[in-house]
Design a protein around this motif. Structure first.
Motif, PDB file in Angstrom:
ATOM      1  N   CYS A   1       0.824  -1.215   0.000  1.00 24.92           N
ATOM      2  CA  CYS A   1       0.000   0.000   0.000  1.00 24.92           C
ATOM      3  C   CYS A   1       0.857   1.263   0.000  1.00 24.92           C
TER       4      CYS A   1
ATOM      5  N   TRP B   1      -8.183  -0.497   2.881  1.00 24.76           N
ATOM      6  CA  TRP B   1      -6.868  -0.548   2.262  1.00 24.76           C
ATOM      7  C   TRP B   1      -6.812  -1.619   1.194  1.00 24.76           C
TER       8      TRP B   1
ATOM      9  N   LEU C   1      -5.954  -0.803  -2.586  1.00 24.87           N
ATOM     10  CA  LEU C   1      -4.806  -1.409  -3.264  1.00 24.87           C
ATOM     11  C   LEU C   1      -5.241  -2.083  -4.561  1.00 24.87           C
TER      12      LEU C   1
END
Length: 77
Positions: free
Chosen positions: A2, A23, A27
């Motif tokens: 990330c 996240w 990503l």
């Protein structure tokens, strides 16, 4: 991963995170974009003779601000 993607696509990552994406989703949404964007920004495609010379993975859907960053980098070379 990330943080690596964010180093290249900070605006895109911050926007996705601000919109509530996890996240993992962030990503997934930005990984390939960051790879293609980094190649364009590094000048890999600066002196190609024609569009036929571009590798298959040289394009990815990007917004106007991202293309602006790429064009500014080209102008500075």
């Amino acid at each position: 991963h990330c943080l690596t993607v964010r180093a290249i696509c900070q605006r895109e990552i911050d926007c996705d995170r601000g919109n509530g994406y996890s996240w993992k989703i962030t990503l997934l949404r930005n990984y390939w974009k960051s790879k293609v964007k980094q190649e364009w920004l590094s000048g890999k495609y600066s002196n190609i003779p024609s569009q036929c010379s571009l590798p298959e993975k040289s394009m990815y859907p990007m917004d106007v601000d991202t293309w602006g960053e790429i064009l500014e980098a080209e102008l500075e070379r």
